[in-house]
Scaffold this motif. Structure first.
Motif, PDB file in Angstrom:
ATOM      1  N   THR A 135      -5.737  13.130  19.962  1.00 24.73           N
ATOM      2  CA  THR A 135      -6.767  13.437  18.971  1.00 24.73           C
ATOM      3  C   THR A 135      -6.152  13.637  17.593  1.00 24.73           C
ATOM      4  O   THR A 135      -6.652  13.102  16.602  1.00 24.73           O
ATOM      5  N   GLY A 136      -5.077  14.386  17.522  1.00 22.97           N
ATOM      6  CA  GLY A 136      -4.409  14.609  16.246  1.00 22.97           C
ATOM      7  C   GLY A 136      -3.834  13.332  15.666  1.00 22.97           C
ATOM      8  O   GLY A 136      -3.912  13.087  14.458  1.00 22.97           O
ATOM      9  N   LEU A 137      -3.288  12.486  16.519  1.00 22.00           N
ATOM     10  CA  LEU A 137      -2.717  11.218  16.079  1.00 22.00           C
ATOM     11  C   LEU A 137      -3.799  10.274  15.553  1.00 22.00           C
ATOM     12  O   LEU A 137      -3.656   9.686  14.483  1.00 22.00           O
ATOM     13  N   VAL A 138      -4.890  10.156  16.289  1.00 16.57           N
ATOM     14  CA  VAL A 138      -5.986   9.281  15.867  1.00 16.57           C
ATOM     15  C   VAL A 138      -6.613   9.795  14.575  1.00 16.57           C
ATOM     16  O   VAL A 138      -6.907   9.015  13.660  1.00 16.57           O
ATOM     17  N   THR A 139      -6.794  11.099  14.466  1.00 19.09           N
ATOM     18  CA  THR A 139      -7.345  11.679  13.251  1.00 19.09           C
ATOM     19  C   THR A 139      -6.442  11.394  12.059  1.00 19.09           C
ATOM     20  O   THR A 139      -6.912  10.987  10.997  1.00 19.09           O
ATOM     21  N   ALA A 140      -5.140  11.582  12.228  1.00 21.97           N
ATOM     22  CA  ALA A 140      -4.205  11.328  11.141  1.00 21.97           C
ATOM     23  C   ALA A 140      -4.213   9.855  10.748  1.00 21.97           C
ATOM     24  O   ALA A 140      -4.167   9.521   9.558  1.00 21.97           O
ATOM     25  N   LEU A 141      -4.278   8.958  11.718  1.00 27.01           N
ATOM     26  CA  LEU A 141      -4.328   7.526  11.411  1.00 27.01           C
ATOM     27  C   LEU A 141      -5.594   7.155  10.644  1.00 27.01           C
ATOM     28  O   LEU A 141      -5.543   6.424   9.651  1.00 27.01           O
ATOM     29  N   LEU A 142      -6.732   7.676  11.091  1.00 24.96           N
ATOM     30  CA  LEU A 142      -7.993   7.388  10.401  1.00 24.96           C
ATOM     31  C   LEU A 142      -7.998   7.965   8.980  1.00 24.96           C
ATOM     32  O   LEU A 142      -8.443   7.301   8.042  1.00 24.96           O
ATOM     33  N   VAL A 143      -7.511   9.181   8.833  1.00 26.10           N
ATOM     34  CA  VAL A 143      -7.444   9.799   7.513  1.00 26.10           C
ATOM     35  C   VAL A 143      -6.514   9.001   6.603  1.00 26.10           C
ATOM     36  O   VAL A 143      -6.835   8.708   5.453  1.00 26.10           O
ATOM     37  N   GLY A 144      -5.364   8.612   7.115  1.00 28.27           N
ATOM     38  CA  GLY A 144      -4.394   7.862   6.319  1.00 28.27           C
ATOM     39  C   GLY A 144      -4.912   6.519   5.859  1.00 28.27           C
ATOM     40  O   GLY A 144      -4.769   6.146   4.691  1.00 28.27           O
ATOM     41  N   VAL A 145      -5.533   5.775   6.759  1.00 26.93           N
ATOM     42  CA  VAL A 145      -6.090   4.475   6.388  1.00 26.93           C
ATOM     43  C   VAL A 145      -7.213   4.647   5.379  1.00 26.93           C
ATOM     44  O   VAL A 145      -7.286   3.925   4.374  1.00 26.93           O
ATOM     45  N   THR A 146      -8.088   5.619   5.597  1.00 31.76           N
ATOM     46  CA  THR A 146      -9.201   5.858   4.686  1.00 31.76           C
ATOM     47  C   THR A 146      -8.713   6.251   3.301  1.00 31.76           C
ATOM     48  O   THR A 146      -9.173   5.698   2.291  1.00 31.76           O
ATOM     49  N   ILE A 147      -7.779   7.175   3.222  1.00 29.28           N
ATOM     50  CA  ILE A 147      -7.255   7.613   1.929  1.00 29.28           C
ATOM     51  C   ILE A 147      -6.494   6.482   1.248  1.00 29.28           C
ATOM     52  O   ILE A 147      -6.582   6.292   0.034  1.00 29.28           O
ATOM     53  N   GLY A 148      -5.753   5.701   2.011  1.00 31.32           N
ATOM     54  CA  GLY A 148      -5.036   4.571   1.442  1.00 31.32           C
ATOM     55  C   GLY A 148      -5.966   3.553   0.809  1.00 31.32           C
ATOM     56  O   GLY A 148      -5.718   3.048  -0.285  1.00 31.32           O
ATOM     57  N   LEU A 149      -7.066   3.251   1.501  1.00 34.60           N
ATOM     58  CA  LEU A 149      -8.031   2.299   0.961  1.00 34.60           C
ATOM     59  C   LEU A 149      -8.814   2.883  -0.209  1.00 34.60           C
ATOM     60  O   LEU A 149      -9.048   2.210  -1.211  1.00 34.60           O
ATOM     61  N   LEU A 150      -9.228   4.136  -0.082  1.00 34.29           N
ATOM     62  CA  LEU A 150      -9.966   4.774  -1.182  1.00 34.29           C
ATOM     63  C   LEU A 150      -9.103   4.952  -2.418  1.00 34.29           C
ATOM     64  O   LEU A 150      -9.599   4.873  -3.542  1.00 34.29           O
ATOM     65  N   GLY A 151      -7.827   5.193  -2.219  1.00 33.64           N
ATOM     66  CA  GLY A 151      -6.927   5.354  -3.351  1.00 33.64           C
ATOM     67  C   GLY A 151      -6.870   4.116  -4.216  1.00 33.64           C
ATOM     68  O   GLY A 151      -6.771   4.186  -5.435  1.00 33.64           O
ATOM     69  N   ARG A 152      -6.962   2.951  -3.603  1.00 32.87           N
ATOM     70  CA  ARG A 152      -6.963   1.706  -4.368  1.00 32.87           C
ATOM     71  C   ARG A 152      -8.249   1.556  -5.164  1.00 32.87           C
ATOM     72  O   ARG A 152      -8.251   0.957  -6.218  1.00 32.87           O
ATOM     73  N   LEU A 153      -9.341   2.073  -4.639  1.00 32.55           N
ATOM     74  CA  LEU A 153     -10.622   1.940  -5.337  1.00 32.55           C
ATOM     75  C   LEU A 153     -10.805   2.979  -6.435  1.00 32.55           C
ATOM     76  O   LEU A 153     -11.403   2.691  -7.466  1.00 32.55           O
ATOM     77  N   ILE A 154     -10.312   4.175  -6.221  1.00 25.67           N
ATOM     78  CA  ILE A 154     -10.571   5.285  -7.132  1.00 25.67           C
ATOM     79  C   ILE A 154      -9.646   5.283  -8.341  1.00 25.67           C
ATOM     80  O   ILE A 154     -10.078   5.567  -9.453  1.00 25.67           O
ATOM     81  N   ILE A 155      -8.387   4.952  -8.141  1.00 21.75           N
ATOM     82  CA  ILE A 155      -7.413   5.029  -9.231  1.00 21.75           C
ATOM     83  C   ILE A 155      -7.665   3.895 -10.211  1.00 21.75           C
ATOM     84  O   ILE A 155      -7.664   2.728  -9.836  1.00 21.75           O
ATOM     85  N   PRO A 156      -7.898   4.229 -11.485  1.00 18.01           N
ATOM     86  CA  PRO A 156      -8.213   3.190 -12.470  1.00 18.01           C
ATOM     87  C   PRO A 156      -6.981   2.372 -12.868  1.00 18.01           C
ATOM     88  O   PRO A 156      -5.849   2.770 -12.610  1.00 18.01           O
ATOM     89  N   GLY A 157      -7.223   1.244 -13.499  1.00 21.40           N
ATOM     90  CA  GLY A 157      -6.138   0.412 -14.001  1.00 21.40           C
ATOM     91  C   GLY A 157      -5.846  -0.751 -13.083  1.00 21.40           C
ATOM     92  O   GLY A 157      -6.569  -1.029 -12.129  1.00 21.40           O
ATOM     93  N   ARG A 158      -4.767  -1.440 -13.401  1.00 21.95           N
ATOM     94  CA  ARG A 158      -4.382  -2.595 -12.599  1.00 21.95           C
ATOM     95  C   ARG A 158      -3.863  -2.163 -11.241  1.00 21.95           C
ATOM     96  O   ARG A 158      -3.257  -1.115 -11.098  1.00 21.95           O
ATOM     97  N   ARG A 159      -4.071  -3.004 -10.277  1.00 18.83           N
ATOM     98  CA  ARG A 159      -3.646  -2.709  -8.908  1.00 18.83           C
ATOM     99  C   ARG A 159      -2.301  -3.388  -8.648  1.00 18.83           C
ATOM    100  O   ARG A 159      -2.240  -4.483  -8.125  1.00 18.83           O
ATOM    101  N   GLU A 160      -1.223  -2.742  -9.064  1.00 17.86           N
ATOM    102  CA  GLU A 160       0.113  -3.309  -8.908  1.00 17.86           C
ATOM    103  C   GLU A 160       0.660  -3.124  -7.494  1.00 17.86           C
ATOM    104  O   GLU A 160       1.378  -3.965  -7.000  1.00 17.86           O
ATOM    105  N   ALA A 161       0.346  -2.010  -6.870  1.00 19.94           N
ATOM    106  CA  ALA A 161       0.856  -1.736  -5.518  1.00 19.94           C
ATOM    107  C   ALA A 161       0.040  -2.543  -4.509  1.00 19.94           C
ATOM    108  O   ALA A 161      -1.182  -2.602  -4.592  1.00 19.94           O
ATOM    109  N   PRO A 162       0.710  -3.185  -3.550  1.00 19.44           N
ATOM    110  CA  PRO A 162      -0.033  -3.948  -2.541  1.00 19.44           C
ATOM    111  C   PRO A 162      -0.858  -3.026  -1.641  1.00 19.44           C
ATOM    112  O   PRO A 162      -0.524  -1.856  -1.449  1.00 19.44           O
ATOM    113  N   MET A 163      -1.918  -3.582  -1.094  1.00 14.20           N
ATOM    114  CA  MET A 163      -2.822  -2.796  -0.252  1.00 14.20           C
ATOM    115  C   MET A 163      -2.082  -2.249   0.968  1.00 14.20           C
ATOM    116  O   MET A 163      -2.300  -1.099   1.354  1.00 14.20           O
TER     117      MET A 163
END
Length: 91
Positions: free
Chosen positions: A4-32
């Motif tokens: 449960t802890g592992l799955v939760t951490a994976l889901l949180v990490g993927v979600t934050i990683g994807l949202l971080g690309r959308l929320i942070i303004p400017g050019r997207r230099e870092a790969p997804m």
């Protein structure tokens, strides 16, 4: 760490990683893939930090998720900000 802890951490990490690309303004230099990978690793580190702090990570726990989200968010922001400043300086 339980499943449960592992799955939760994976889901949180993927979600934050994807949202971080959308929320942070400017050019997207870092790969997804980099932002998602950093989000997952930081969320897993958040689970470890929560466990060391005495938070129960065997079940879904709001405090553990908050720690995971916080660490993953900070890590993704740092990676995206660093990637864009390095590339803009070299051009």
């Amino acid at each position: 760490m339980t499943i449960t802890g592992l799955v939760t951490a994976l889901l949180v990490g993927v979600t934050i990683g994807l949202l971080g690309r959308l929320i942070i303004p400017g050019r997207r230099e870092a790969p997804m893939w980099l932002t998602v990978a950093v989000g997952v690793v930081a969320a897993l580190a958040g689970t470890i930090v929560a466990r060391l702090a005495g938070v129960d990570t065997h079940a879904l726990n709001l405090l553990a998720v908050i720690i995971e989200v916080g660490l993953a968010g900070i890590a993704v922001v740092l990676v995206v900000a660093t990637a864009s400043s390095e590339r803009s300086d070299s051009t």
